[in-house]
Design a protein around this motif. Structure first.
Motif, PDB file in Angstrom:
ATOM      1  N   UNK A  12       8.027  10.400   3.315  1.00 21.83           N
ATOM      2  CA  UNK A  12       6.684  10.593   2.786  1.00 21.83           C
ATOM      3  C   UNK A  12       5.696  10.751   3.933  1.00 21.83           C
ATOM      4  N   UNK A  13       4.478  11.080   3.580  1.00 24.79           N
ATOM      5  CA  UNK A  13       3.393  11.225   4.544  1.00 24.79           C
ATOM      6  C   UNK A  13       2.258  10.310   4.099  1.00 24.79           C
ATOM      7  N   UNK A  14       1.127  10.384   4.786  1.00 24.09           N
ATOM      8  CA  UNK A  14       0.046   9.445   4.503  1.00 24.09           C
ATOM      9  C   UNK A  14      -1.306  10.129   4.416  1.00 24.09           C
ATOM     10  N   UNK A  15      -2.132   9.600   3.537  1.00 26.97           N
ATOM     11  CA  UNK A  15      -3.537   9.981   3.460  1.00 26.97           C
ATOM     12  C   UNK A  15      -4.339   8.727   3.747  1.00 26.97           C
ATOM     13  N   UNK A  16      -5.369   8.862   4.547  1.00 26.56           N
ATOM     14  CA  UNK A  16      -6.251   7.746   4.872  1.00 26.56           C
ATOM     15  C   UNK A  16      -7.594   8.021   4.202  1.00 26.56           C
ATOM     16  N   UNK A  17      -8.032   7.079   3.390  1.00 18.92           N
ATOM     17  CA  UNK A  17      -9.326   7.216   2.738  1.00 18.92           C
ATOM     18  C   UNK A  17     -10.402   6.809   3.740  1.00 18.92           C
ATOM     19  N   UNK A  18     -11.187   7.760   4.164  1.00 19.14           N
ATOM     20  CA  UNK A  18     -12.175   7.510   5.218  1.00 19.14           C
ATOM     21  C   UNK A  18     -13.153   6.404   4.844  1.00 19.14           C
ATOM     22  N   UNK A  19     -13.536   6.333   3.580  1.00 15.49           N
ATOM     23  CA  UNK A  19     -14.550   5.369   3.165  1.00 15.49           C
ATOM     24  C   UNK A  19     -14.069   3.924   3.242  1.00 15.49           C
ATOM     25  N   UNK A  20     -12.767   3.697   3.046  1.00 15.74           N
ATOM     26  CA  UNK A  20     -12.257   2.317   3.026  1.00 15.74           C
ATOM     27  C   UNK A  20     -11.227   2.032   4.107  1.00 15.74           C
ATOM     28  N   UNK A  21     -10.621   3.082   4.675  1.00 12.89           N
ATOM     29  CA  UNK A  21      -9.545   2.897   5.638  1.00 12.89           C
ATOM     30  C   UNK A  21      -8.199   2.663   4.978  1.00 12.89           C
ATOM     31  N   UNK A  22      -8.170   2.657   3.641  1.00 14.24           N
ATOM     32  CA  UNK A  22      -6.908   2.443   2.921  1.00 14.24           C
ATOM     33  C   UNK A  22      -5.947   3.585   3.210  1.00 14.24           C
ATOM     34  N   UNK A  23      -4.678   3.245   3.316  1.00 19.67           N
ATOM     35  CA  UNK A  23      -3.620   4.220   3.570  1.00 19.67           C
ATOM     36  C   UNK A  23      -2.820   4.387   2.284  1.00 19.67           C
ATOM     37  N   UNK A  24      -2.641   5.635   1.876  1.00 23.76           N
ATOM     38  CA  UNK A  24      -1.939   5.947   0.633  1.00 23.76           C
ATOM     39  C   UNK A  24      -0.729   6.812   0.961  1.00 23.76           C
ATOM     40  N   UNK A  25       0.420   6.476   0.386  1.00 26.66           N
ATOM     41  CA  UNK A  25       1.612   7.304   0.547  1.00 26.66           C
ATOM     42  C   UNK A  25       1.448   8.587  -0.257  1.00 26.66           C
ATOM     43  N   UNK A  26       1.810   9.724   0.330  1.00 24.85           N
ATOM     44  CA  UNK A  26       1.797  10.999  -0.387  1.00 24.85           C
ATOM     45  C   UNK A  26       3.140  11.690  -0.177  1.00 24.85           C
ATOM     46  N   UNK A  27       3.650  12.226  -1.258  1.00 26.26           N
ATOM     47  CA  UNK A  27       4.906  12.955  -1.197  1.00 26.26           C
ATOM     48  C   UNK A  27       4.614  14.433  -1.408  1.00 26.26           C
ATOM     49  N   UNK A  28       5.331  15.265  -0.709  1.00 29.91           N
ATOM     50  CA  UNK A  28       5.242  16.705  -0.873  1.00 29.91           C
ATOM     51  C   UNK A  28       6.609  17.206  -1.304  1.00 29.91           C
ATOM     52  N   UNK A  29       6.624  18.284  -2.067  1.00 27.54           N
ATOM     53  CA  UNK A  29       7.913  18.879  -2.389  1.00 27.54           C
ATOM     54  C   UNK A  29       8.559  19.303  -1.066  1.00 27.54           C
ATOM     55  N   UNK A  30       9.865  19.358  -1.052  1.00 29.95           N
ATOM     56  CA  UNK A  30      10.573  19.697   0.188  1.00 29.95           C
ATOM     57  C   UNK A  30      10.138  21.065   0.708  1.00 29.95           C
ATOM     58  N   UNK A  31       9.967  22.027  -0.206  1.00 22.89           N
ATOM     59  CA  UNK A  31       9.554  23.380   0.182  1.00 22.89           C
ATOM     60  C   UNK A  31       8.170  23.367   0.809  1.00 22.89           C
ATOM     61  N   UNK A  32       7.223  22.697   0.160  1.00 19.65           N
ATOM     62  CA  UNK A  32       5.861  22.638   0.681  1.00 19.65           C
ATOM     63  C   UNK A  32       5.820  21.887   2.010  1.00 19.65           C
ATOM     64  N   UNK A  33       6.553  20.794   2.098  1.00 13.55           N
ATOM     65  CA  UNK A  33       6.592  20.025   3.345  1.00 13.55           C
ATOM     66  C   UNK A  33       7.107  20.881   4.498  1.00 13.55           C
ATOM     67  N   UNK A  34       8.191  21.606   4.269  1.00 16.17           N
ATOM     68  CA  UNK A  34       8.739  22.480   5.319  1.00 16.17           C
ATOM     69  C   UNK A  34       7.725  23.529   5.746  1.00 16.17           C
ATOM     70  N   UNK A  35       7.049  24.133   4.772  1.00 21.54           N
ATOM     71  CA  UNK A  35       6.065  25.165   5.062  1.00 21.54           C
ATOM     72  C   UNK A  35       4.882  24.601   5.858  1.00 21.54           C
ATOM     73  N   UNK A  36       4.343  23.477   5.432  1.00 27.22           N
ATOM     74  CA  UNK A  36       3.194  22.861   6.113  1.00 27.22           C
ATOM     75  C   UNK A  36       3.578  22.467   7.536  1.00 27.22           C
TER      76      UNK A  36
END
Length: 142
Positions: free
Chosen positions: A90-114
Motif C-alpha cells: 500500500x501507499x500513504x496519504x498525509x492529511x495536511x490539516x491534521x498530520x494523520x496518515x491514511x493507507x491507500x491502495x491502488x490497483x496493480x495496473x494504476x500503481x505500475x503506471x504511476x
C-alpha cells in the motif's frame, strides 16, 4: 491463551522472534489495527498496559520488529519515523490539516503506471533511479 495473543505469538515465532510477555503485549497493541505510530507513541501505548516496560526495551523491540518484517517504517518528515502495522502492499496519504496518515491502495495496473511515470520523471530531473518506491501523497484542505 487469548486468541489475539495466540495469533501474535505465531507472528513473532514465524519471524524468528522469541515471544516474551513484553513482546507479546507490545505486538498485540501495535498489530491489533492498521496504524502508524512513532516510537514515543508506542512507548506510551505499551506503558498504559504494561507499566514496567522500559523505554529502551520498547525502542529495541520496535527496531527488531521492523528488521524482521513485522512492522514497516515510514518517514513522512525527515528524521521522524512512523512504524506501520499494515504489511500489505500500500501507499500513504498525509492529511495536511491534521498530520494523520491514511493507507491507500491502488490497483496493480494504476500503481505500475504511476510509479513508472514518477521514476521516469525523477531520473530525468536527478539522474538517479528510484528503487523500492513508496508513494506518499499530501492532501490539502479539510
Amino acid at each position: 491463551m487469548d486468541p489475539n495473543y495466540e495469533r501474535v505469538k505465531e507472528i513473532l515465532e514465524k519471524h524468528g522472534i522469541r515471544p516474551t510477555s513484553q513482546r507479546l503485549e507490545m505486538a498485540n497493541l501495535i498489530l491489533k489495527e492498521h496504524q502508524h505510530l512513532q516510537a514515543e507513541e508506542v512507548f506510551h501505548l505499551v506503558n498504559n498496559h504494561f507499566p514496567h516496560a522500559s523505554r529502551a526495551t520498547i525502542f529495541n523491540n520496535l527496531k527488531l520488529f521492523s528488521e524482521k518484517g513485522i512492522l514497516g517504517t515510514l518517514e513522512v518528515k525527515a528524521g521522524v519515523t512512523h512504524f506501520d502495522s499494515n504489511r500489505s502492499r500500500h501507499h500513504h496519504a498525509v492529511l495536511e490539516s491534521t498530520g494523520a496518515i491514511v493507507d491507500v491502495e491502488l490497483s496493480e495496473t494504476l500503481e505500475e503506471q504511476v510509479l513508472k511515470e514518477l521514476s521516469k520523471s525523477f531520473e530525468q530531473k536527478t539522474g538517479r533511479k528510484l528503487e523500492n518506491s513508496k508513494l506518499v501523497i499530501t492532501l490539502k484542505g479539510d
